[in-house]
Motif scaffolding. Sequence first.
Motif, PDB file in Angstrom:
ATOM      1  N   THR A  79       0.826  -1.207   0.000  1.00  0.00           N
ATOM      2  CA  THR A  79       0.000   0.000   0.000  1.00  0.00           C
ATOM      3  C   THR A  79       0.862   1.259   0.000  1.00  0.00           C
ATOM      4  OG1 THR A  79      -1.787  -1.143   1.180  1.00  0.00           O
ATOM      5  CG2 THR A  79      -1.794   1.269   1.238  1.00  0.00           C
ATOM      6  N   VAL A  82       2.571   1.670  -3.437  1.00  0.00           N
ATOM      7  CA  VAL A  82       1.614   2.106  -4.464  1.00  0.00           C
ATOM      8  C   VAL A  82       1.280   3.585  -4.291  1.00  0.00           C
ATOM      9  CG1 VAL A  82      -0.770   1.866  -5.259  1.00  0.00           C
ATOM     10  CG2 VAL A  82       0.623  -0.168  -4.887  1.00  0.00           C
ATOM     11  N   ILE A  83       1.062   4.012  -3.052  1.00  0.00           N
ATOM     12  CA  ILE A  83       0.750   5.421  -2.804  1.00  0.00           C
ATOM     13  C   ILE A  83       1.912   6.315  -3.238  1.00  0.00           C
ATOM     14  CG2 ILE A  83       0.371   7.140  -0.992  1.00  0.00           C
ATOM     15  CD1 ILE A  83      -1.220   5.008   0.519  1.00  0.00           C
ATOM     16  N   ALA A  85       4.456   5.632  -5.344  1.00  0.00           N
ATOM     17  CA  ALA A  85       4.686   5.567  -6.784  1.00  0.00           C
ATOM     18  C   ALA A  85       3.595   6.323  -7.553  1.00  0.00           C
ATOM     19  CB  ALA A  85       4.741   4.114  -7.235  1.00  0.00           C
ATOM     20  N   THR A  86       2.351   6.184  -7.103  1.00  0.00           N
ATOM     21  CA  THR A  86       1.252   6.910  -7.756  1.00  0.00           C
ATOM     22  C   THR A  86       1.435   8.412  -7.632  1.00  0.00           C
ATOM     23  OG1 THR A  86      -0.285   5.083  -7.300  1.00  0.00           O
ATOM     24  CG2 THR A  86      -1.251   7.229  -7.814  1.00  0.00           C
ATOM     25  N   GLY A  87       1.876   8.867  -6.453  1.00  0.00           N
ATOM     26  CA  GLY A  87       2.144  10.289  -6.273  1.00  0.00           C
ATOM     27  C   GLY A  87       3.202  10.789  -7.244  1.00  0.00           C
ATOM     28  N   CYS A  88       4.238   9.979  -7.458  1.00  0.00           N
ATOM     29  CA  CYS A  88       5.297  10.356  -8.407  1.00  0.00           C
ATOM     30  C   CYS A  88       4.747  10.452  -9.827  1.00  0.00           C
ATOM     31  CB  CYS A  88       6.436   9.334  -8.355  1.00  0.00           C
ATOM     32  SG  CYS A  88       7.361   9.321  -6.809  1.00  0.00           S
ATOM     33  N   LEU A  89       3.900   9.504 -10.198  1.00  0.00           N
ATOM     34  CA  LEU A  89       3.332   9.514 -11.546  1.00  0.00           C
ATOM     35  C   LEU A  89       2.394  10.703 -11.744  1.00  0.00           C
ATOM     36  CD1 LEU A  89       2.615   5.704 -12.041  1.00  0.00           C
ATOM     37  CD2 LEU A  89       4.472   7.064 -13.038  1.00  0.00           C
ATOM     38  N   LEU A  90       1.631  11.040 -10.701  1.00  0.00           N
ATOM     39  CA  LEU A  90       0.746  12.203 -10.790  1.00  0.00           C
ATOM     40  C   LEU A  90       1.546  13.488 -10.955  1.00  0.00           C
ATOM     41  CD1 LEU A  90      -1.949  11.332  -8.089  1.00  0.00           C
ATOM     42  CD2 LEU A  90      -2.218  11.284 -10.586  1.00  0.00           C
ATOM     43  N   ARG A  92       4.152  13.580 -12.653  1.00  0.00           N
ATOM     44  CA  ARG A  92       4.839  13.365 -13.928  1.00  0.00           C
ATOM     45  C   ARG A  92       6.331  13.123 -13.732  1.00  0.00           C
ATOM     46  NH1 ARG A  92       1.892  17.799 -17.971  1.00  0.00           N
ATOM     47  NH2 ARG A  92      -0.254  17.024 -17.623  1.00  0.00           N
ATOM     48  N   PRO A  94       8.107   9.790 -13.742  1.00  0.00           N
ATOM     49  CA  PRO A  94       8.171   8.327 -13.841  1.00  0.00           C
ATOM     50  C   PRO A  94       9.475   7.745 -13.303  1.00  0.00           C
ATOM     51  CG  PRO A  94       8.366   9.351 -16.008  1.00  0.00           C
ATOM     52  CD  PRO A  94       7.961  10.423 -15.067  1.00  0.00           C
ATOM     53  N   ALA A  97       9.082   7.284  -9.704  1.00  0.00           N
ATOM     54  CA  ALA A  97       8.241   6.120  -9.410  1.00  0.00           C
ATOM     55  C   ALA A  97       9.052   4.837  -9.503  1.00  0.00           C
ATOM     56  CB  ALA A  97       7.048   6.077 -10.370  1.00  0.00           C
TER      57      ALA A  97
END
Length: 228
Positions: A79, A82-83, A85-90, A92, A94, A97
């Motif tokens: 969890t 994922v949180i 890595a998702t923050g990094c992708l949001l 921008r 990568p 992430a």
Amino acid sequence: MTGRPVPAVLPPSPRAWLGLIAVLAALAVVVLGVLYAGHSQSGTVDRWFVQPTADSVRPPWRRVALAIDFLGEPAGAATLVVIAATGCLLLRCPRAAVFVVAGAGAAVGTATLLKSLVGRTIHGDGNLSYPSGHTAFVTALALVVALLAAGRFGLGRTAGTLLVLAAALVAGAAMGWAQVALGAHYPTDVLGGWCTALVVIPAIGWLVDRVGGPLAERRADAGRRERR
């Protein structure tokens, strides 16, 4: 595809200090591993702090320890990753992430490998204990997030290094306390896990930058050619 350089996940400001710390941490991991290889009980250093038992902490602190421990369990760890890595992708980022996933995975993988090599157990039931994988994971994730924050906000050498070390110390101390309080690890297991993260994360950060830099440059070049 703007052509702008992608920030390094291992910012220059704390890089030199992290290299020195990683060398010292690696030495500590090896020394402790040799000292406690094949042992099945606490050592002298461990007994300076506490004699680990299954009930060394009582409510309400036991519930706090269990909550912290959950963050190092598969479900809790997944969890958190994922949180992050998702923050990094949001944002921008990568490459950041990738650093999150690779750093956390490498820390856990290294701790698992070292457990098999050292062979130290706790409670006499075959549970491998050195180094603490929970502590390695949480410290690694804290290091990754702090490094990314230091780079994103452009912190200088002193501020960046202090942020990274403070994050590692707080995360490692919290999880280490939980592991010892719950009787899951000896204090030296916790120290070994903390040092494992300090060794692994700078190396993974360097590797991600080493591989990701040329890839980002090629993508930027391709973007510039398309705009012509």
